[in-house]
Design a protein around this motif. Structure first.
Motif, PDB file in Angstrom:
ATOM      1  N   LEU A   2       1.835  -2.779  -0.556  1.00 23.98           N
ATOM      2  CA  LEU A   2       1.564  -3.267   0.793  1.00 23.98           C
ATOM      3  C   LEU A   2       1.226  -4.751   0.815  1.00 23.98           C
ATOM      4  CD1 LEU A   2      -0.314  -0.284   2.398  1.00 23.98           C
ATOM      5  CD2 LEU A   2       1.930  -1.163   2.966  1.00 23.98           C
ATOM      6  N   ASP A   3       0.597  -5.252  -0.238  1.00 25.11           N
ATOM      7  CA  ASP A   3       0.316  -6.679  -0.308  1.00 25.11           C
ATOM      8  C   ASP A   3       1.619  -7.474  -0.354  1.00 25.11           C
ATOM      9  OD1 ASP A   3      -1.060  -9.113  -0.615  1.00 25.11           O
ATOM     10  OD2 ASP A   3      -1.015  -8.937  -2.792  1.00 25.11           O
ATOM     11  N   LEU A   4       2.537  -7.047  -1.191  1.00 24.82           N
ATOM     12  CA  LEU A   4       3.833  -7.741  -1.272  1.00 24.82           C
ATOM     13  C   LEU A   4       4.597  -7.633   0.041  1.00 24.82           C
ATOM     14  CD1 LEU A   4       4.939  -6.679  -4.859  1.00 24.82           C
ATOM     15  CD2 LEU A   4       4.036  -8.889  -4.131  1.00 24.82           C
ATOM     16  N   LEU A   5       4.572  -6.460   0.667  1.00 26.36           N
ATOM     17  CA  LEU A   5       5.293  -6.256   1.917  1.00 26.36           C
ATOM     18  C   LEU A   5       4.696  -7.083   3.057  1.00 26.36           C
ATOM     19  CD1 LEU A   5       7.466  -4.582   3.473  1.00 26.36           C
ATOM     20  CD2 LEU A   5       5.612  -3.008   4.010  1.00 26.36           C
ATOM     21  N   LEU A  31      -7.871   8.321  -7.624  1.00 24.12           N
ATOM     22  CA  LEU A  31      -7.758   7.511  -6.415  1.00 24.12           C
ATOM     23  C   LEU A  31      -7.503   6.052  -6.753  1.00 24.12           C
ATOM     24  CD1 LEU A  31      -8.004   7.524  -3.285  1.00 24.12           C
ATOM     25  CD2 LEU A  31     -10.337   6.749  -3.638  1.00 24.12           C
ATOM     26  N   LEU A  32      -8.124   5.570  -7.815  1.00 24.83           N
ATOM     27  CA  LEU A  32      -7.930   4.176  -8.213  1.00 24.83           C
ATOM     28  C   LEU A  32      -6.490   3.922  -8.659  1.00 24.83           C
ATOM     29  CD1 LEU A  32      -9.703   1.690  -8.315  1.00 24.83           C
ATOM     30  CD2 LEU A  32     -10.121   2.160 -10.711  1.00 24.83           C
ATOM     31  N   ALA A  33      -5.893   4.871  -9.349  1.00 25.07           N
ATOM     32  CA  ALA A  33      -4.498   4.715  -9.776  1.00 25.07           C
ATOM     33  C   ALA A  33      -3.552   4.697  -8.579  1.00 25.07           C
ATOM     34  CB  ALA A  33      -4.117   5.841 -10.731  1.00 25.07           C
ATOM     35  N   ILE A  93      -1.337   1.144  -6.802  1.00 24.94           N
ATOM     36  CA  ILE A  93       0.077   1.060  -6.436  1.00 24.94           C
ATOM     37  C   ILE A  93       0.242   0.777  -4.950  1.00 24.94           C
ATOM     38  CG2 ILE A  93       2.221   2.384  -6.312  1.00 24.94           C
ATOM     39  CD1 ILE A  93       1.195   3.858  -8.862  1.00 24.94           C
ATOM     40  N   VAL A  94      -0.523   1.486  -4.115  1.00 23.09           N
ATOM     41  CA  VAL A  94      -0.408   1.315  -2.663  1.00 23.09           C
ATOM     42  C   VAL A  94      -0.800  -0.101  -2.248  1.00 23.09           C
ATOM     43  CG1 VAL A  94      -1.403   2.052  -0.460  1.00 23.09           C
ATOM     44  CG2 VAL A  94      -0.653   3.758  -2.109  1.00 23.09           C
ATOM     45  N   ALA A 107     -10.302  -5.944  -4.274  1.00 28.75           N
ATOM     46  CA  ALA A 107      -9.940  -4.851  -3.376  1.00 28.75           C
ATOM     47  C   ALA A 107     -10.000  -3.512  -4.107  1.00 28.75           C
ATOM     48  CB  ALA A 107      -8.546  -5.082  -2.807  1.00 28.75           C
ATOM     49  N   LEU A 108      -9.502  -3.472  -5.335  1.00 24.16           N
ATOM     50  CA  LEU A 108      -9.594  -2.230  -6.109  1.00 24.16           C
ATOM     51  C   LEU A 108     -11.041  -1.866  -6.400  1.00 24.16           C
ATOM     52  CD1 LEU A 108      -6.649  -2.472  -8.655  1.00 24.16           C
ATOM     53  CD2 LEU A 108      -6.869  -0.971  -6.683  1.00 24.16           C
TER      54      LEU A 108
END
Length: 142
Positions: free
Chosen positions: A85-88, A74-76, A80-81, A37-38
């Motif tokens: 969001l994956d965990l949430l 943007l990658l940094a 984090i985002v 995804a990154l």
């Protein structure tokens, strides 16, 4: 001969009988989805930035000089985002790729609004790469 009784005991109770029945199926998390995804965010950003420069009339040399720094920033932020969001979304239980794409794209867009750039520029710089990265992440979590 009781064919129906023999096959009825093979399938344990409470387990879906149809192939691909997603209602009771546990999530199948694939490895490497976060890193893919990154990578998707980075590649989409690097493809869309020269296109944005051509549309806005900027010189390619001006874009090329700022592109590596902008891509790393943007990658940094996307790292984090996407992780949060994956965990949430896994905690909530939403596993559809389009939910991940919508959530990641809009969250990355909202975080990048702090830069006070025009939303015209933030759509190809944050919303679309975030959506692509979210789709890849959601596909690996379904």
């Amino acid at each position: 001969m009781s064919f129906g009784r023999r096959t009825a005991t093979v399938t344990p109770p409470g387990r879906p009988t149809a192939i691909g029945a997603g209602a009771g199926a546990p999530p199948r998390t694939r490895r490497g989805g976060y890193w893919l995804a990154l990578l998707g965010v980075l590649i989409t950003f690097l493809v869309l930035m020269p296109t944005l420069g051509a549309v806005s009339g900027s010189s390619l040399s001006g874009i090329a000089s700022a592109l590596p720094v902008a891509a790393l920033n943007l990658l940094a932020v996307a790292a984090i985002v996407l992780l949060v969001l994956d965990l949430l979304l896994r905690w909530i239980g939403w596993r559809n790729p389009w939910v991940y794409a919508a959530a990641c794209g809009s969250a990355l867009f909202a975080v990048c609004l702090i830069t006070r750039a025009s939303p015209f520029y933030l759509v190809p710089m944050a919303l679309i790469p975030g959506g692509v990265g979210g789709w890849i992440l959601g596909w690996s979590r379904r």
